[in-house]
Design a protein around this motif. Structure first.
Motif, PDB file in Angstrom:
ATOM      1  N   GLY A 115       0.586  -1.046  -0.361  1.00 34.97           N
ATOM      2  CA  GLY A 115      -0.130  -0.348  -0.101  1.00 34.97           C
ATOM      3  C   GLY A 115       0.629   1.259   0.070  1.00 34.97           C
ATOM      4  N   LEU A 116       2.083   1.641   0.850  1.00 32.11           N
ATOM      5  CA  LEU A 116       3.614   2.179   0.631  1.00 32.11           C
ATOM      6  C   LEU A 116       3.163   2.861  -1.549  1.00 32.11           C
ATOM      7  N   ASP A 117       3.738   1.627  -2.213  1.00 27.54           N
ATOM      8  CA  ASP A 117       4.271   2.037  -3.967  1.00 27.54           C
ATOM      9  C   ASP A 117       4.802   3.115  -3.096  1.00 27.54           C
ATOM     10  N   GLN A 118       6.354   2.605  -2.646  1.00 24.14           N
ATOM     11  CA  GLN A 118       7.063   2.901  -2.642  1.00 24.14           C
ATOM     12  C   GLN A 118       7.968   2.854  -3.736  1.00 24.14           C
ATOM     13  N   TRP A 119       8.892   3.927  -4.450  1.00 17.71           N
ATOM     14  CA  TRP A 119       9.616   4.068  -5.526  1.00 17.71           C
ATOM     15  C   TRP A 119      11.616   3.291  -4.726  1.00 17.71           C
ATOM     16  N   ARG A 120      12.282   2.408  -6.081  1.00 21.19           N
ATOM     17  CA  ARG A 120      13.563   2.744  -6.018  1.00 21.19           C
ATOM     18  C   ARG A 120      14.453   3.664  -5.512  1.00 21.19           C
ATOM     19  N   PRO A 121      15.488   4.194  -5.368  1.00 15.02           N
ATOM     20  CA  PRO A 121      16.489   5.259  -5.594  1.00 15.02           C
ATOM     21  C   PRO A 121      16.338   6.082  -7.039  1.00 15.02           C
ATOM     22  N   GLN A 122      15.656   6.616  -7.124  1.00 14.47           N
ATOM     23  CA  GLN A 122      15.883   7.069  -8.664  1.00 14.47           C
ATOM     24  C   GLN A 122      16.815   8.318  -9.103  1.00 14.47           C
ATOM     25  N   MET A 123      17.499   8.128 -10.212  1.00  8.26           N
ATOM     26  CA  MET A 123      18.488   9.346 -10.240  1.00  8.26           C
ATOM     27  C   MET A 123      18.205   9.587 -12.345  1.00  8.26           C
ATOM     28  N   PRO A 124      16.785  10.775 -11.611  1.00  4.24           N
ATOM     29  CA  PRO A 124      16.799  11.582 -13.162  1.00  4.24           C
ATOM     30  C   PRO A 124      17.379  11.742 -13.789  1.00  4.24           C
ATOM     31  N   ILE A 125      17.935  12.446 -14.925  1.00  4.70           N
ATOM     32  CA  ILE A 125      17.629  13.713 -15.210  1.00  4.70           C
ATOM     33  C   ILE A 125      17.673  14.327 -16.134  1.00  4.70           C
ATOM     34  N   GLU A 126      18.298  15.904 -16.613  1.00  2.00           N
ATOM     35  CA  GLU A 126      17.071  16.777 -17.175  1.00  2.00           C
ATOM     36  C   GLU A 126      17.719  17.174 -18.906  1.00  2.00           C
ATOM     37  N   ASP A 127      19.163  16.482 -18.972  1.00  2.69           N
ATOM     38  CA  ASP A 127      19.771  16.713 -20.200  1.00  2.69           C
ATOM     39  C   ASP A 127      19.714  15.699 -21.026  1.00  2.69           C
ATOM     40  N   PHE A 128      18.951  14.973 -21.897  1.00  6.01           N
ATOM     41  CA  PHE A 128      19.779  13.610 -22.266  1.00  6.01           C
ATOM     42  C   PHE A 128      21.011  13.893 -23.081  1.00  6.01           C
ATOM     43  N   PHE A 129      21.341  14.793 -23.592  1.00  2.00           N
ATOM     44  CA  PHE A 129      22.427  14.871 -24.575  1.00  2.00           C
ATOM     45  C   PHE A 129      23.637  15.052 -23.440  1.00  2.00           C
ATOM     46  N   THR A 130      23.378  15.768 -22.497  1.00  2.00           N
ATOM     47  CA  THR A 130      25.461  14.533 -21.543  1.00  2.00           C
ATOM     48  C   THR A 130      25.348  13.252 -21.939  1.00  2.00           C
TER      49      THR A 130
END
Length: 701
Positions: A115-130
């Motif tokens: 019931g928590l629907d807890q995500w694993r650690p995430q590492m989003p990025i802002e620019d895919f050109f990197t």
């Protein structure tokens, strides 16, 4: 022939052969934005949800998992990982009913949600050109993204195989099948994210042209995408006529370029690659937001569903849960389809879980669904051939499929069938042609798969045999080199050839083993008929060894006697005392008695011993038997006693006699040899005889 880009840039739209215009029935579900349903308590996540093989399991019962955590691990582009749709505990890993018309089971991971629907650690990025192109492809692969247009082919594998070959990138937003509106609503509600996903694909593939193709019955989606572009011209939107199956890959390429993909080849062979709008959206989420593919938009429609629309559905959610949350009431008179009315399949069990391939759940009532008509004989009307968009001959393939003539089915290009269902739709005899073709494809695939496995096994066996032979030859070569080096070394040292010496030792050992075996195999049969071992040879060998030892002993005794007898004879030549003779006889008698008790017999074969005895005793010239020696000693005692009675008083204080006895005793303190005893007895007899003669001479005087 003109290049694919030249034909596309002309702006012309081409027609493909065949096709139909069924009622689209899309207005039932495309009027409301995409919604989210409550999560179920239990998820059943299949290990394989794509066109390929399942990955290696990473979890076990009792493990706690987080949303987006990998449940399997792939080992190649065609083996995609799957991920946990929510946080919870793994209850079991085992068979569960599959979303397939066969009703068979497949391996699933049963997760009980917390019931928590807890995500694993995430590492989003802002620019895919990197990121490099290789890093982006790896992200797409690790996110488990497969084509969401229906084929569920692994996207990373498709991109990797077409890299540096793509001139035209087509984003498929046609969605031609009736009732299905999930792509339509996705383009309306998430146009900006779709554009971002398309640009990521463009960055990876570097095509010269990018186009989003949409049917003309989705003008709202066209407007939403144009707004998301903000006037940019890097992506073109092209509207095509509504016609089924214009959304199929080969047909859409033909509509946009007028070129046909050659049979048995991929679209990138002519410089074209196609991806679905849902796949582009999933790529954006995976690359920028670090979200693996754990859900998709699914259309729930049909008159049996009160709350029609498009919903986010997590993979592993029981289909019965989705239907129940949208107001569906089960009715065994009407089936539920997974997919649209043209290419969908009837679900035999509504507890089957959602997978990546499920884009629509259709629950019709009696106004939309009629029981299948009774199948009739083919009338050769050719309606199926006229409507086939791939230019096949369905009526011929039908006969080959029924007779299981696999060679003819392949000869008539059954593999090119896209299973669009047009032939069955137009058949006046109500023949379910698409079902026959699917079964025939499955049989051919199974035959080829077994042949492939057999060929691979044969190749592995031949490689193993070749490896063993090579290793054996290498061992022999090493042995020969070592032997040659040893020979050379011994030759320099003037030694013996080690090989020849080893062979001689081996021959000698074999000969000895054969001789021993021959001796052991000899047997005799006794009076009762029992088989007894024949030990005659062994006994003869033992007797020969014993005689040899006795001969050695006799020879050594004779040598010792010869050395001791001469001094005694010289020293006592004048001895005439009968008492000394008595003492010597007693010693001889004791030695003879011991020899008799041991049971040892002395042979008289030694010539030197016999000659010595003759010289000592005239009465017994060849006497060597200890028993005879004892008799002679007794006679000597009697004579000595008689001589004593005749007037010779024997005293016990004469030192000479005592000294002589002691000397004899000291010379042979532990003598037990019967031959030496016999010699001593002979000496005693000789002395007694001489003493008796001396007594007689004295009496005469």
């Amino acid at each position: 022939m003109a290049d694919v880009l030249t034909r596309f840039n002309s702006g012309k739209l081409w027609e493909f052969d065949g096709g139909i215009h069924p009622p689209d029935m899309k207005s039932q579900s495309n009027g409301t934005p995409i919604r989210t349903l409550p999560l179920p308590d239990d998820f059943y996540v299949p290990l394989k949800q794509h066109a390929g093989t399942a990955g290696n399991l990473l979890v076990k019962p009792g493990d706690r998992v987080l949303k987006g955590q990998p449940l399997t691990q792939g080992d190649g582009w065609r083996t995609l990982p799957i991920h946990a749709p929510t946080s919870g505990t793994v209850i079991a890993v085992g068979p569960y009913v599959a979303a397939h018309p066969s009703g068979l089971t497949e391996t699933c991971v049963h997760i009980q949600a917390d019931g928590l629907d807890q995500w694993r650690p995430q590492m989003p990025i802002e620019d895919f050109f990197t990121q490099t192109r290789e890093q982006l492809i790896e992200k797409i692969y690790q996110a488990g993204i497969a084509g969401l247009g229906g084929a569920v082919f692994p996207t990373a594998a498709k991109i990797h195989s077409a890299e540096k070959q793509v001139k035209l990138l087509i984003i498929n937003g046609a969605e031609c099948e009736p009732y299905i509106t999930c792509d339509d609503r996705l383009m309306r509600d998430y146009a900006g994210e779709i554009i971002e996903g398309v640009r990521i694909l463009r960055y990876i593939l570097r095509p010269e042209k990018v186009v989003i193709a949409i049917e003309d019955n989705k003008l709202e989606a066209v407007s939403a995408l144009e707004r998301a572009l903000h006037g940019a011209n890097d992506i073109e939107i092209r509207v095509i006529p509504t016609k089924y199956p214009s959304g199929a890959a080969k047909q859409l390429i033909q509509v946009l370029t007028g070129m046909e993909v050659p049979s048995g080849q991929r679209s990138y062979s002519i410089g074209v690659l196609m991806q679905n709008v849902g796949t582009a959206f999933a790529i954006k989420r995976a690359v920028l937001d670090d979200e693996p593919l754990i859900e998709r938009v699914v259309t729930l429609t049909g008159d049996k569903i009160p709350n029609k629309g498009n919903y986010w559905a997590r993979f592993g959610t029981p289909i019965s849960h989705l239907l129940r949350e949208t107001g569906y009431q089960y009715d065994d008179r009407f089936p539920v389809f997974m997919g649209g009315p043209m290419m969908g399949v009837i679900l035999p069990d509504l507890n089957a879980p959602m997978t990546k391939v499920a884009n629509c759940l259709l629950a019709p009532d009696h106004f939309e669904y009629a029981p299948p008509e009774q199948e009739k004989s083919c009338i050769r009307c050719s309606a199926c051939s006229d409507a086939c968009p791939v230019k096949l001959m369905p009526q011929q393939l039908y006969w080959f499929a029924r007779s299981e003539n696999h060679e003819k089915s392949e000869e008539y290009s059954l593999k090119d069938c896209i299973e669009c269902g047009v032939c069955a739709y137009v058949c006046p005899s109500h023949i379910p042609l698409i079902q026959y073709f699917r079964q025939e494809k499955a049989k051919i695939w199974e035959i080829k798969h077994k042949a492939k496995l057999a060929e691979e096994a044969k190749i592995r066996f031949e490689q193993r045999q070749a490896r063993l032979e090579r290793e054996e030859q290498e061992r022999k070569a090493r042995s020969q080199r070592a032997a040659a080096a040893r020979r050379e070394e011994l030759a320099q040292q003037k030694g013996v050839d080690p090989v020849a010496a080893a062979l001689e030792r081996l021959k000698a050992k074999k000969a000895e083993s054969a001789e021993n075996a021959q001796i052991e195999q000899k047997t005799l049969i006794d009076e009762k008929g029992h088989i007894q071992p024949d030990n005659s040879d062994i006994m003869a060998q033992r007797k020969a060894r014993r005689l040899a030892r006795q001969a050695e002993t006799v020879a050594s005794a004779e040598s010792a006697t010869a050395q001791s007898a001469v001094p005694i004879s010289d020293e006592k030549s004048a001895e005439t005392d009968p008492r000394k003779a008595t003492i010597a006889a007693a010693i001889a008698r004791s030695k003879a008695k011991k020899a008799v008790q041991r049971g040892e017999l002395v042979t008289s074969t030694e010539p030197e011993t016999a000659q010595s005895a003759v010289q000592i005793s005239d009465e017994h010239p060849a006497e060597t038997d200890p028993r005879k020696a004892a008799i002679a000693a007794a006679l000597a005692r009697a004579k000595a006693k008689k001589a004593a009675q005749q007037g010779e008083t024997v005293t016990s204080a004469e030192p000479a006699t005592d000294q002589s006895a002691v000397q004899i005793s000291d010379e042979n303190p532990a003598e037990t040899d019967p031959r030496k005893a016999a010699i001593a007895a002979a000496l005693a007899r000789a002395k007694a005889k001489k003493a008796a003669q001396q007594v007689q001479q004295n009496e005469q005087d």
